[in-house]
Scaffold this motif. Sequence first.
Motif: not given
Ligand SMILES: Cc1ncc(COP(=O)(O)O)c(C=O)c1O
Length: 357
Positions: A107, A182-183, A80-82, A110, A155, A151, A218-220, A209, A207, A180
């Motif tokens: 998000y 992600a979207y 995950g990106s996490d 962080y 988010n 971000c 689970r892969i980022g 996801s 990501t 970030d």
């Molecule tokens: C802005 C942002 N970054 C990262 C993630 C997490 O991504 P991942 O599922 O790859 O850990 C999310 C998940 O909601 C998110 O909203």
Amino acid sequence: MAFDIKKLLRPHILSIKPYSSARDEYSGKEGVFLDANENPYSSPTGEAFNRYPDPYQHLIKERLAPIKGVGKEQIFLGNGSDEAIDLLMRAFCVPGKDNVLLLPPTYGMYEVSASINDIAIKRVSLTEDFQLRPKEILEAVDEHTKIIFICSPNNPSGNKMRRSDIHAILKGFEGLVVIDEAYVDFSDEPSFTTELNEFPNLLVMQTFSKAWGLANLRIGMAFASAEIIRVLNLIKPPYNISGLTQERVLASLENAEKVKEVVAAILKEREVLEKALKRIPLVQKIYPSHANFLLVKVLAAKEMYDYLTQEKIIVRDRSKVTLCDNCLRITVGTQDENRRLLEAMSEFQPLEKTLKP
Ligand SMILES: Cc1ncc(COP(=O)(O)O)c(C=O)c1O
């Protein structure tokens, strides 16, 4: 401004030797493998999960590099990106001394990751329309600020940040700027991966996801200069991406055109949902979205949230978050899911006293 990774890293990181996995010295596929204390038989289900996976996920990176327009050595893959967020904190920030700069509302991970690692947090809130304040951000930085997390699309607000503001931050800050994305697949904005070669202090996270629909695996991804990626690979757990995940991600990459179809369907539904939400009297405002969710200001947010949960419709209550007073964050679902949400929202009647100012 000059970016010097050696000055930015925690000093002890520079002298760490990577865990040498049993198979580092032999890359052949054929052989009698008695080096990793694996079970030579198959797994209880009869599937072949008994061998350790590729620690550096070479096959995925080979397929992903041309899709993203970066070199293989510019890609890090995390659980995950996490995982990437956590590794960045641990690589660059000395606990109890350094800080990261966050831009709320944003998000939540962080902050969680910084807190777990005992890293101080500085905050500069976004503007009322959720844009960056580059001047205030650069003024808030001190000698211990190692990372700024941006971000975009953001988010929970859903908007994209102005590119010129991000450029100002990249140019004005000597530390690491994480964008970030992600979207980003839901947005018309080009990814910042196209600018990696211009900004040595830039790291872009994406990501599998969201648009790729692989949250369960689970892969980022993180994209940056080879020297930053080398550090993440150095400190990650050796087998952070399971073999099953690697196999399914590879298969997904072979079907990349499917992602475009799914994204188009979600964007179409987002438009339909937005129009329908506007007709609900308790809805006060819908913020412009470049993501697969909408931030919606309603009258009686908490009460509406509780009502929806009771109806087994789960949205995210963001009403206590900076600049998100009375806001719910609603993911765009399928046509049917959105219809059920809209029905429930239309039927909801708040208590008189909640509506009184
Ligand atoms: C802005 C942002 N970054 C990262 C993630 C997490 O991504 P991942 O599922 O790859 O850990 C999310 C998940 O909601 C998110 O909203």
